[in-house]
Design a protein around this motif. Structure first.
Motif, PDB file in Angstrom:
ATOM      1  N   SER A   1       0.835  -1.200   0.000  1.00 53.05           N
ATOM      2  CA  SER A   1       0.000   0.000   0.000  1.00 53.05           C
ATOM      3  C   SER A   1       0.873   1.254   0.000  1.00 53.05           C
ATOM      4  CB  SER A   1      -0.919   0.008   1.226  1.00 53.05           C
ATOM      5  OG  SER A   1      -0.152   0.008   2.426  1.00 53.05           O
ATOM      6  N   CYS A   2       0.265   2.392  -0.304  1.00 52.37           N
ATOM      7  CA  CYS A   2       1.000   3.648  -0.380  1.00 52.37           C
ATOM      8  C   CYS A   2       1.497   4.086   0.992  1.00 52.37           C
ATOM      9  CB  CYS A   2       0.094   4.750  -0.924  1.00 52.37           C
ATOM     10  SG  CYS A   2      -0.372   4.550  -2.640  1.00 52.37           S
ATOM     11  N   ASN A   3       2.704   4.574   1.014  1.00 56.18           N
ATOM     12  CA  ASN A   3       3.196   5.287   2.187  1.00 56.18           C
ATOM     13  C   ASN A   3       2.643   6.705   2.094  1.00 56.18           C
ATOM     14  OD1 ASN A   3       4.607   6.811   4.045  1.00 56.18           O
ATOM     15  ND2 ASN A   3       6.582   5.855   3.628  1.00 56.18           N
ATOM     16  N   THR A   4       1.624   6.994   2.882  1.00 51.91           N
ATOM     17  CA  THR A   4       0.926   8.275   2.743  1.00 51.91           C
ATOM     18  C   THR A   4       1.749   9.465   3.246  1.00 51.91           C
ATOM     19  OG1 THR A   4      -0.215   7.833   4.844  1.00 51.91           O
ATOM     20  CG2 THR A   4      -1.385   7.265   2.802  1.00 51.91           C
ATOM     21  N   LYS A   5       2.898   9.194   3.841  1.00 50.58           N
ATOM     22  CA  LYS A   5       3.805  10.292   4.166  1.00 50.58           C
ATOM     23  C   LYS A   5       4.487  10.822   2.910  1.00 50.58           C
ATOM     24  CE  LYS A   5       4.816   8.728   8.872  1.00 50.58           C
ATOM     25  NZ  LYS A   5       5.876   8.271   9.814  1.00 50.58           N
ATOM     26  N   LEU A   6       4.500   9.996   1.865  1.00 47.64           N
ATOM     27  CA  LEU A   6       5.127  10.380   0.600  1.00 47.64           C
ATOM     28  C   LEU A   6       4.108  10.569  -0.515  1.00 47.64           C
ATOM     29  CD1 LEU A   6       8.127   7.868   0.653  1.00 47.64           C
ATOM     30  CD2 LEU A   6       8.077  10.223   1.482  1.00 47.64           C
ATOM     31  N   LEU A   7       2.990   9.824  -0.454  1.00 49.23           N
ATOM     32  CA  LEU A   7       1.902   9.943  -1.422  1.00 49.23           C
ATOM     33  C   LEU A   7       0.605  10.160  -0.633  1.00 49.23           C
ATOM     34  CD1 LEU A   7       3.777   7.174  -2.480  1.00 49.23           C
ATOM     35  CD2 LEU A   7       2.611   7.925  -4.549  1.00 49.23           C
ATOM     36  N   PRO A   8       0.370  11.373  -0.166  1.00 46.70           N
ATOM     37  CA  PRO A   8      -0.742  11.603   0.766  1.00 46.70           C
ATOM     38  C   PRO A   8      -2.123  11.308   0.208  1.00 46.70           C
ATOM     39  CG  PRO A   8       0.239  13.680   0.047  1.00 46.70           C
ATOM     40  CD  PRO A   8       1.146  12.594  -0.416  1.00 46.70           C
ATOM     41  N   ASP A   9      -2.313  11.446  -1.117  1.00 47.39           N
ATOM     42  CA  ASP A   9      -3.609  11.132  -1.720  1.00 47.39           C
ATOM     43  C   ASP A   9      -3.607   9.733  -2.336  1.00 47.39           C
ATOM     44  OD1 ASP A   9      -2.025  11.481  -3.936  1.00 47.39           O
ATOM     45  OD2 ASP A   9      -3.408  12.815  -4.987  1.00 47.39           O
ATOM     46  N   GLU A  10      -2.583   8.961  -2.016  1.00 47.37           N
ATOM     47  CA  GLU A  10      -2.414   7.588  -2.493  1.00 47.37           C
ATOM     48  C   GLU A  10      -2.245   7.512  -4.005  1.00 47.37           C
ATOM     49  OE1 GLU A  10      -5.911   5.909  -0.417  1.00 47.37           O
ATOM     50  OE2 GLU A  10      -4.439   4.829   0.798  1.00 47.37           O
TER      51      GLU A  10
END
Length: 200
Positions: free
Chosen positions: A161-170
């Protein structure tokens, strides 16, 4: 993209377009977009004063989001785009970038984690198929196409899954994400420049 990063190449241009898909990219390249952006020239014209050396190609997630192509078809179209660039510009090094993490959690028209994983797996398979077909035809365009396949884990959690610290909107990188990306991509670009120079 981050323009403040000290790790970014000093002579580069971003040509990404919102909603871009592989068929759009292939059309633009075939009609000379890179000629205009870089002073690059097709193989049948004189050498440019600012030659095109390296193309980093990250595309395909919108193919999935708009449900135009299956993951396997998307991978094939991505590799085809790379082949068009490598064929049009002598010696240019094409870095085909695996898709970054994306999760279908915001709107229905978004790429999901499973489809992204399938594209990334199929990219290496499609590149091998290109190499096999060129071996039969004797046209080694694929020698200048390389897969960037080690950056996805830097952007993803252990479950993919996305690391939302780097891709906040996934889906899209933020400033911190661009910094991580630029740092990880820099060695690939340096190696590609070396391959380009060795062919001169």
């Amino acid at each position: 993209a981050s323009t403040a990063s000290s790790t970014a190449p000093t002579s580069c241009v971003s040509m990404g377009i919102m909603g871009d898909r592989t068929r759009h990219l292939q059309w633009r390249v075939s009609h000379g977009e890179l000629d205009l952006a870089w002073g690059g020239v097709p193989n049948d014209l004189k050498e440019a004063s600012t030659p095109l050396k390296v193309v980093v190609m990250l595309i395909g997630v919108n193919n999935l989001g708009y449900k135009e192509y299956s993951p396997e078809e998307t991978a094939r179209h991505v590799v085809n785009c790379g082949a068009v660039i490598a064929s049009r510009y002598a010696g240019v090094q094409v870095l085909i970038h695996q898709l970054l993490p994306a999760d279908n959690t915001v709107t229905p028209a978004r790429a999901d984690r499973a489809s992204v994983a399938k594209v990334n797996k199929a990219l290496s398979e499609q590149l091998r198929e290109l190499q096999r077909s060129e071996g039969r035809k004797g046209e080694p365009v694929s020698a200048n196409i390389h897969l960037v396949d080690d950056i996805f884990p830097l952007m993803a959690n252990k479950d993919g899954s996305c690391n939302t610290k780097l891709l906040p909107d996934e889906l899209h990188l933020n400033e911190a994400g661009y910094e991580v990306w630029a740092t990880a991509l820099a060695p690939h670009i340096a190696a590609a420049k070396g391959r380009w120079q060795a062919q001169r």
